[in-house]
Design a protein around this motif. Structure first.
Motif, PDB file in Angstrom:
ATOM      1  N   UNK A 122      -6.265  11.939 -24.609  1.00 47.68           N
ATOM      2  CA  UNK A 122      -6.021  13.064 -25.753  1.00 47.68           C
ATOM      3  C   UNK A 122      -4.838  12.834 -26.553  1.00 47.68           C
ATOM      4  N   UNK A 123      -4.986  13.322 -27.620  1.00 46.83           N
ATOM      5  CA  UNK A 123      -3.844  13.483 -28.458  1.00 46.83           C
ATOM      6  C   UNK A 123      -3.889  14.928 -28.914  1.00 46.83           C
ATOM      7  N   UNK A 139      -9.828  24.795 -22.849  1.00 44.15           N
ATOM      8  CA  UNK A 139      -9.139  23.566 -23.179  1.00 44.15           C
ATOM      9  C   UNK A 139     -10.086  22.272 -23.733  1.00 44.15           C
ATOM     10  N   UNK A 140      -9.405  21.700 -24.431  1.00 40.74           N
ATOM     11  CA  UNK A 140     -10.246  20.496 -25.092  1.00 40.74           C
ATOM     12  C   UNK A 140     -10.433  19.487 -23.678  1.00 40.74           C
ATOM     13  N   UNK A 141      -9.555  19.210 -23.175  1.00 39.14           N
ATOM     14  CA  UNK A 141      -9.377  18.233 -21.894  1.00 39.14           C
ATOM     15  C   UNK A 141     -10.404  18.994 -20.802  1.00 39.14           C
ATOM     16  N   UNK A 142     -10.525  20.118 -20.879  1.00 39.43           N
ATOM     17  CA  UNK A 142     -11.549  20.635 -19.788  1.00 39.43           C
ATOM     18  C   UNK A 142     -12.567  20.611 -19.975  1.00 39.43           C
ATOM     19  N   UNK A 143     -13.057  20.713 -21.499  1.00 35.78           N
ATOM     20  CA  UNK A 143     -14.447  20.572 -21.904  1.00 35.78           C
ATOM     21  C   UNK A 143     -14.847  19.214 -21.881  1.00 35.78           C
ATOM     22  N   UNK A 144     -14.098  18.141 -21.832  1.00 33.18           N
ATOM     23  CA  UNK A 144     -14.221  16.806 -21.798  1.00 33.18           C
ATOM     24  C   UNK A 144     -14.859  16.548 -20.491  1.00 33.18           C
ATOM     25  N   UNK A 200     -10.862  12.633 -25.172  1.00 34.68           N
ATOM     26  CA  UNK A 200     -11.972  11.712 -24.808  1.00 34.68           C
ATOM     27  C   UNK A 200     -11.918  11.073 -23.389  1.00 34.68           C
ATOM     28  N   UNK A 201     -13.070  10.853 -22.948  1.00 36.75           N
ATOM     29  CA  UNK A 201     -13.456  10.134 -21.625  1.00 36.75           C
ATOM     30  C   UNK A 201     -12.829   8.836 -21.695  1.00 36.75           C
ATOM     31  N   UNK A 202     -12.260   8.584 -20.400  1.00 35.40           N
ATOM     32  CA  UNK A 202     -11.764   7.069 -20.073  1.00 35.40           C
ATOM     33  C   UNK A 202     -13.095   6.412 -19.322  1.00 35.40           C
ATOM     34  N   UNK A 203     -13.562   5.364 -19.509  1.00 35.74           N
ATOM     35  CA  UNK A 203     -14.482   4.760 -18.875  1.00 35.74           C
ATOM     36  C   UNK A 203     -14.208   4.436 -17.416  1.00 35.74           C
ATOM     37  N   UNK A 204     -15.016   4.797 -16.254  1.00 29.26           N
ATOM     38  CA  UNK A 204     -14.538   4.849 -15.153  1.00 29.26           C
ATOM     39  C   UNK A 204     -15.782   4.065 -14.282  1.00 29.26           C
ATOM     40  N   UNK A 205     -15.397   3.402 -13.082  1.00 33.01           N
ATOM     41  CA  UNK A 205     -16.488   3.235 -12.184  1.00 33.01           C
ATOM     42  C   UNK A 205     -17.130   4.215 -11.192  1.00 33.01           C
ATOM     43  N   UNK A 206     -18.278   3.837 -10.864  1.00 36.02           N
ATOM     44  CA  UNK A 206     -18.959   4.892 -10.027  1.00 36.02           C
ATOM     45  C   UNK A 206     -18.141   5.435  -8.941  1.00 36.02           C
TER      46      UNK A 206
END
Length: 258
Positions: free
Chosen positions: A230-231, A139-144, A216-222
């Motif tokens: 996703x759309x 899946x696209x979400x999985x690949x990301x 697309x990934x969301x920015x996250x903290x370490x």
């Protein structure tokens, strides 16, 4: 339902997810009908949640609503994304700009869970249910999400995927059906390399016929768990608007998350 899931626990989660989906008060009969549950046991469950402080009951309309206690559950997790409702603002912004289904996804083992969904408003649309699980490797979400891992870990996860699924032949064509679909690890690594280079994933007709996802990934903290936005929509619509939708995802993330 998996035999590893206690029925009563699952029903509590399904009730809370139902309210998160409809975003309004609901009656016992409505919830029971939606989930195909007996009225009597659904009524007992709802009254128990009222007693525990997770639901309010309005006697005049005989309807229930989640309490603030539900809203406060888990608000300490990845607070940089969820504080002030900024993540929901992003999802609502994308919904308004595109009219497509907006999903928030997180990894769970070899699967990807859709943990929040805003349904599409376009006439030609694809509906996605909250709680939907997609295969991590297909899946696209999985690949990301896989793109955040090192190559050795990705290969090991793909090997686990192949060991866990038993190929199922379609009675019409003899081709392998999606639930038992194995992954070609070399091809998967090429897909992940492309995802890393582009900064987004686009899957078409991988899990749902004529359906796809731009992720697309969301920015996250370490130390935070990676999350994907996703759309989801009809493949033809996503293909025709790919560049615009990718640009909107990037603009929305920068505007609402930073």
């Amino acid at each position: 339902m998996s035999r590893d899931v206690v029925k009563s626990a699952a029903r509590v989660i399904h009730v809370l997810e139902y309210f998160d989906d409809v975003r309004r008060a609901a009656s016992v009969s409505e919830i029971a009908e939606h989930h195909d549950w007996p009225i009597s046991s659904t009524s007992v469950l709802m009254r128990s949640l009222v007693t525990l402080g997770y639901l309010d009951y309005e006697a005049g309309t005989r309807t229930y609503m989640p309490t603030t206690r539900v809203a406060l559950l888990g608000n300490w997790i990845q607070a940089n994304l969820f504080k002030d409702g900024q993540l929901m603002h992003l999802m609502e912004w994308l919904s308004e700009k595109t009219g497509e289904t907006v999903v928030l996804a997180a990894r769970n083992g070899l699967g990807v869970h859709y943990i929040q969904v805003i349904q599409a408003t376009n006439t030609m649309r694809m509906s996605v249910r909250l709680g939907t699980v997609r295969p991590l490797c297909w899946s696209g979400s999985g690949w990301m999400l896989l793109s955040t891992l090192d190559d050795d870990t990705i290969r090991k996860l793909a090997q686990r995927h192949n060991a866990d699924v038993a190929p199922v032949a379609s009675p019409e064509s003899g081709a392998l059906s999606l639930p038992g679909r194995r992954v070609d690890i070399a091809e998967l690594m090429e897909v992940i390399a492309d995802v890393r280079a582009k900064g987004y994933a686009f899957s078409a007709n991988q899990v749902t016929a004529n359906g796809g996802l731009i992720a697309m990934l969301l920015p996250t903290l370490p130390g935070d768990k990676p999350l994907v936005i996703g759309l989801a929509g009809l493949t033809s619509v996503l293909e025709a608007n790919l560049d615009r939708f990718v640009a909107l995802l990037r603009e929305g993330i920068a505007l609402h998350i930073g």
